[in-house]
Design a protein around this motif. Structure first.
Motif, PDB file in Angstrom:
ATOM      1  N   PRO A  37      28.294  55.807 -33.511  1.00 51.04           N
ATOM      2  CA  PRO A  37      26.991  55.748 -32.749  1.00 51.04           C
ATOM      3  C   PRO A  37      25.959  56.916 -33.314  1.00 51.04           C
ATOM      4  CG  PRO A  37      28.681  56.723 -31.455  1.00 51.04           C
ATOM      5  CD  PRO A  37      28.934  56.211 -32.626  1.00 51.04           C
ATOM      6  N   LYS A  38      24.604  56.626 -33.101  1.00 51.02           N
ATOM      7  CA  LYS A  38      23.610  57.561 -33.553  1.00 51.02           C
ATOM      8  C   LYS A  38      22.612  57.814 -32.326  1.00 51.02           C
ATOM      9  CE  LYS A  38      23.830  56.288 -38.432  1.00 51.02           C
ATOM     10  NZ  LYS A  38      24.415  54.907 -38.467  1.00 51.02           N
ATOM     11  N   MET A  39      22.119  59.081 -31.932  1.00 58.01           N
ATOM     12  CA  MET A  39      21.369  59.315 -31.154  1.00 58.01           C
ATOM     13  C   MET A  39      19.967  59.660 -31.752  1.00 58.01           C
ATOM     14  SD  MET A  39      21.381  59.928 -27.607  1.00 58.01           S
ATOM     15  CE  MET A  39      22.855  60.555 -27.251  1.00 58.01           C
ATOM     16  N   THR A  40      18.833  58.987 -31.366  1.00 54.97           N
ATOM     17  CA  THR A  40      17.705  59.099 -31.487  1.00 54.97           C
ATOM     18  C   THR A  40      16.553  59.357 -30.551  1.00 54.97           C
ATOM     19  OG1 THR A  40      15.826  57.897 -33.253  1.00 54.97           O
ATOM     20  CG2 THR A  40      17.084  56.591 -31.819  1.00 54.97           C
ATOM     21  N   THR A  41      15.271  59.640 -30.828  1.00 54.32           N
ATOM     22  CA  THR A  41      14.502  59.590 -29.960  1.00 54.32           C
ATOM     23  C   THR A  41      13.047  59.027 -30.535  1.00 54.32           C
ATOM     24  OG1 THR A  41      13.247  61.557 -31.011  1.00 54.32           O
ATOM     25  CG2 THR A  41      14.901  61.876 -28.945  1.00 54.32           C
ATOM     26  N   ASN A  42      13.456  58.178 -31.725  1.00 50.37           N
ATOM     27  CA  ASN A  42      12.362  57.194 -32.116  1.00 50.37           C
ATOM     28  C   ASN A  42      12.040  56.108 -31.511  1.00 50.37           C
ATOM     29  OD1 ASN A  42      12.189  59.135 -34.371  1.00 50.37           O
ATOM     30  ND2 ASN A  42      13.639  58.130 -35.743  1.00 50.37           N
ATOM     31  N   PRO A  43      10.716  55.600 -31.439  1.00 54.01           N
ATOM     32  CA  PRO A  43      10.590  54.195 -30.665  1.00 54.01           C
ATOM     33  C   PRO A  43      11.346  52.942 -31.487  1.00 54.01           C
ATOM     34  CG  PRO A  43       8.357  55.444 -31.448  1.00 54.01           C
ATOM     35  CD  PRO A  43       9.705  56.102 -31.892  1.00 54.01           C
ATOM     36  N   LEU A  44      11.542  52.140 -30.657  1.00 53.55           N
ATOM     37  CA  LEU A  44      12.530  50.823 -31.418  1.00 53.55           C
ATOM     38  C   LEU A  44      11.479  49.875 -31.671  1.00 53.55           C
ATOM     39  CD1 LEU A  44      15.343  50.729 -29.229  1.00 53.55           C
ATOM     40  CD2 LEU A  44      15.497  51.619 -31.459  1.00 53.55           C
ATOM     41  N   ASN A  45      11.745  49.091 -32.936  1.00 51.09           N
ATOM     42  CA  ASN A  45      10.791  47.836 -33.229  1.00 51.09           C
ATOM     43  C   ASN A  45      11.857  46.854 -32.858  1.00 51.09           C
ATOM     44  OD1 ASN A  45      10.300  45.509 -35.434  1.00 51.09           O
ATOM     45  ND2 ASN A  45       8.281  46.652 -34.658  1.00 51.09           N
ATOM     46  N   VAL A  46      11.552  45.810 -32.132  1.00 53.88           N
ATOM     47  CA  VAL A  46      12.482  44.804 -31.872  1.00 53.88           C
ATOM     48  C   VAL A  46      11.894  43.382 -32.282  1.00 53.88           C
ATOM     49  CG1 VAL A  46      13.650  43.695 -30.009  1.00 53.88           C
ATOM     50  CG2 VAL A  46      13.274  46.110 -29.868  1.00 53.88           C
ATOM     51  N   GLU A  47      12.510  42.785 -33.231  1.00 52.52           N
ATOM     52  CA  GLU A  47      11.913  41.250 -33.626  1.00 52.52           C
ATOM     53  C   GLU A  47      12.586  40.314 -32.461  1.00 52.52           C
ATOM     54  OE1 GLU A  47      10.280  40.323 -35.948  1.00 52.52           O
ATOM     55  OE2 GLU A  47       9.596  42.430 -36.361  1.00 52.52           O
ATOM     56  N   TYR A  48      13.981  40.467 -32.111  1.00 54.43           N
ATOM     57  CA  TYR A  48      14.563  39.603 -31.327  1.00 54.43           C
ATOM     58  C   TYR A  48      15.485  40.309 -30.542  1.00 54.43           C
ATOM     59  CZ  TYR A  48      16.012  35.260 -28.858  1.00 54.43           C
ATOM     60  OH  TYR A  48      16.469  34.319 -27.868  1.00 54.43           O
ATOM     61  N   GLY A  49      15.689  40.277 -29.042  1.00 61.25           N
ATOM     62  CA  GLY A  49      16.883  40.629 -28.508  1.00 61.25           C
ATOM     63  C   GLY A  49      16.567  40.534 -26.998  1.00 61.25           C
ATOM     64  N   VAL A  50      17.587  41.015 -26.229  1.00 63.94           N
ATOM     65  CA  VAL A  50      17.799  40.998 -24.895  1.00 63.94           C
ATOM     66  C   VAL A  50      17.684  42.484 -24.272  1.00 63.94           C
ATOM     67  CG1 VAL A  50      20.151  40.337 -24.655  1.00 63.94           C
ATOM     68  CG2 VAL A  50      18.932  39.796 -22.708  1.00 63.94           C
ATOM     69  N   LEU A  51      16.933  42.626 -23.204  1.00 62.74           N
ATOM     70  CA  LEU A  51      16.930  43.966 -22.402  1.00 62.74           C
ATOM     71  C   LEU A  51      17.286  43.789 -21.069  1.00 62.74           C
ATOM     72  CD1 LEU A  51      15.810  46.900 -22.768  1.00 62.74           C
ATOM     73  CD2 LEU A  51      13.563  45.980 -21.826  1.00 62.74           C
ATOM     74  N   ILE A  52      18.260  44.548 -20.555  1.00 66.76           N
ATOM     75  CA  ILE A  52      18.803  44.724 -19.252  1.00 66.76           C
ATOM     76  C   ILE A  52      18.551  46.105 -18.710  1.00 66.76           C
ATOM     77  CG2 ILE A  52      20.788  44.270 -17.491  1.00 66.76           C
ATOM     78  CD1 ILE A  52      20.975  42.556 -20.736  1.00 66.76           C
ATOM     79  N   GLY A  53      18.048  46.233 -17.647  1.00 67.13           N
ATOM     80  CA  GLY A  53      17.841  47.571 -17.060  1.00 67.13           C
ATOM     81  C   GLY A  53      19.116  47.915 -16.027  1.00 67.13           C
ATOM     82  N   TYR A  54      19.415  49.336 -15.880  1.00 63.98           N
ATOM     83  CA  TYR A  54      20.540  49.734 -15.163  1.00 63.98           C
ATOM     84  C   TYR A  54      19.842  50.940 -14.463  1.00 63.98           C
ATOM     85  CZ  TYR A  54      21.434  52.587 -19.199  1.00 63.98           C
ATOM     86  OH  TYR A  54      21.444  53.617 -20.134  1.00 63.98           O
ATOM     87  N   SER A  55      20.391  50.763 -13.051  1.00 63.26           N
ATOM     88  CA  SER A  55      19.616  52.027 -12.179  1.00 63.26           C
ATOM     89  C   SER A  55      21.163  52.516 -11.363  1.00 63.26           C
ATOM     90  CB  SER A  55      18.817  51.585 -11.323  1.00 63.26           C
ATOM     91  OG  SER A  55      19.305  50.478 -10.542  1.00 63.26           O
ATOM     92  N   GLU A 136      22.418  54.602 -30.161  1.00 64.20           N
ATOM     93  CA  GLU A 136      22.406  53.155 -30.790  1.00 64.20           C
ATOM     94  C   GLU A 136      23.479  53.095 -31.655  1.00 64.20           C
ATOM     95  OE1 GLU A 136      18.745  52.715 -32.395  1.00 64.20           O
ATOM     96  OE2 GLU A 136      18.956  53.882 -33.886  1.00 64.20           O
ATOM     97  N   VAL A 137      24.026  51.763 -31.789  1.00 63.62           N
ATOM     98  CA  VAL A 137      25.417  51.665 -32.724  1.00 63.62           C
ATOM     99  C   VAL A 137      25.068  50.101 -33.373  1.00 63.62           C
ATOM    100  CG1 VAL A 137      26.847  50.542 -30.895  1.00 63.62           C
ATOM    101  CG2 VAL A 137      27.775  51.477 -32.817  1.00 63.62           C
ATOM    102  N   GLU A 138      25.364  49.936 -34.512  1.00 59.94           N
ATOM    103  CA  GLU A 138      25.119  48.781 -35.409  1.00 59.94           C
ATOM    104  C   GLU A 138      26.667  48.266 -35.372  1.00 59.94           C
ATOM    105  OE1 GLU A 138      22.794  47.409 -37.317  1.00 59.94           O
ATOM    106  OE2 GLU A 138      21.331  49.015 -37.037  1.00 59.94           O
ATOM    107  N   ILE A 139      26.571  46.847 -35.151  1.00 56.61           N
ATOM    108  CA  ILE A 139      27.922  46.042 -35.052  1.00 56.61           C
ATOM    109  C   ILE A 139      27.853  45.090 -36.159  1.00 56.61           C
ATOM    110  CG2 ILE A 139      29.409  44.724 -33.703  1.00 56.61           C
ATOM    111  CD1 ILE A 139      27.537  45.899 -31.238  1.00 56.61           C
ATOM    112  N   HIS A 140      28.785  45.048 -37.098  1.00 60.88           N
ATOM    113  CA  HIS A 140      28.800  44.080 -38.058  1.00 60.88           C
ATOM    114  C   HIS A 140      29.890  42.939 -38.020  1.00 60.88           C
ATOM    115  CE1 HIS A 140      26.569  47.059 -40.360  1.00 60.88           C
ATOM    116  NE2 HIS A 140      27.209  47.893 -40.134  1.00 60.88           N
ATOM    117  N   TYR A 141      29.164  41.700 -38.034  1.00 57.07           N
ATOM    118  CA  TYR A 141      30.285  40.593 -37.705  1.00 57.07           C
ATOM    119  C   TYR A 141      30.126  39.818 -39.316  1.00 57.07           C
ATOM    120  CZ  TYR A 141      29.565  41.129 -32.841  1.00 57.07           C
ATOM    121  OH  TYR A 141      29.205  41.699 -31.573  1.00 57.07           O
ATOM    122  N   PRO A 142      31.122  40.346 -39.994  1.00 53.29           N
ATOM    123  CA  PRO A 142      31.026  39.788 -41.260  1.00 53.29           C
ATOM    124  C   PRO A 142      30.944  38.277 -41.391  1.00 53.29           C
ATOM    125  CG  PRO A 142      33.146  41.217 -41.028  1.00 53.29           C
ATOM    126  CD  PRO A 142      32.280  40.932 -39.605  1.00 53.29           C
TER     127      PRO A 142
END
Length: 155
Positions: A37-55, A136-142
């Motif tokens: 995992p990596k920690m960042t404060t940079n804005p994210l650019n999203v082409e396609y995805g799903v966002l779920i909020g939690y509280s 964030e963490v990258e997940i590789h599905y070979p």
């Protein structure tokens, strides 16, 4: 912020991460490799995805990003049939629900109070900002491609 609050926040972030990873491992039946995992404060650019909020104890969002093909291949692995283009957004939202539900269950078992929102599909070229930090963490599905899981942290 006091030291005990910082320890508590770090513990919650650890549980958010562990719960998200475990949820992906439980839901997605495809061979995978997780990057560190990596920690960042940079804005994210999203082409396609799903966002779920939690509280609850901790507020933020879970973002799962990947190419359409990756979401479609996961759907095929789960349901044994190809998804039509018309069904892709619906499936992506449902995948987000399954992952966020698994995360919510993990957090509840760790004694962390949480609630999740309905999934939001992001399609196109969106820039997300306004978060204190992002884990964030990258997940590789070979066999199908890559996915990125991001925990958008507001605390």
């Amino acid at each position: 912020m006091s030291s005990s609050t910082e320890v508590n926040t770090n513990e919650v972030i650890k549980e958010l991460y562990n719960g998200s990873v475990q949820s992906i491992k439980n839901v997605v039946p495809v061979e995978h490799q997780f990057e560190s995992p990596k920690m960042t404060t940079n804005p994210l650019n999203v082409e396609y995805g799903v966002l779920i909020g939690y509280s609850g104890t901790f507020k933020g969002d879970l973002l799962i990003q990947a190419d359409h093909h990756v979401f479609s291949s996961i759907g095929e692995a789960l349901y044994g049939m190809q998804l039509s283009e018309e069904m892709l957004d619906s499936f992506s939202g449902e995948l987000g629900n399954m992952l966020a539900g698994g995360l919510s269950t993990h957090l509840a078992n760790a004694g962390i109070d949480t609630d999740i929102t309905h999934p939001t599909i992001i399609s196109g070229n969106a820039n997300l900002s306004g978060f204190k930090r992002i884990l964030e963490v990258e997940i590789h599905y070979p066999s199908i491609g890559d996915m990125k899981m991001s925990l958008l942290l507001n605390q």
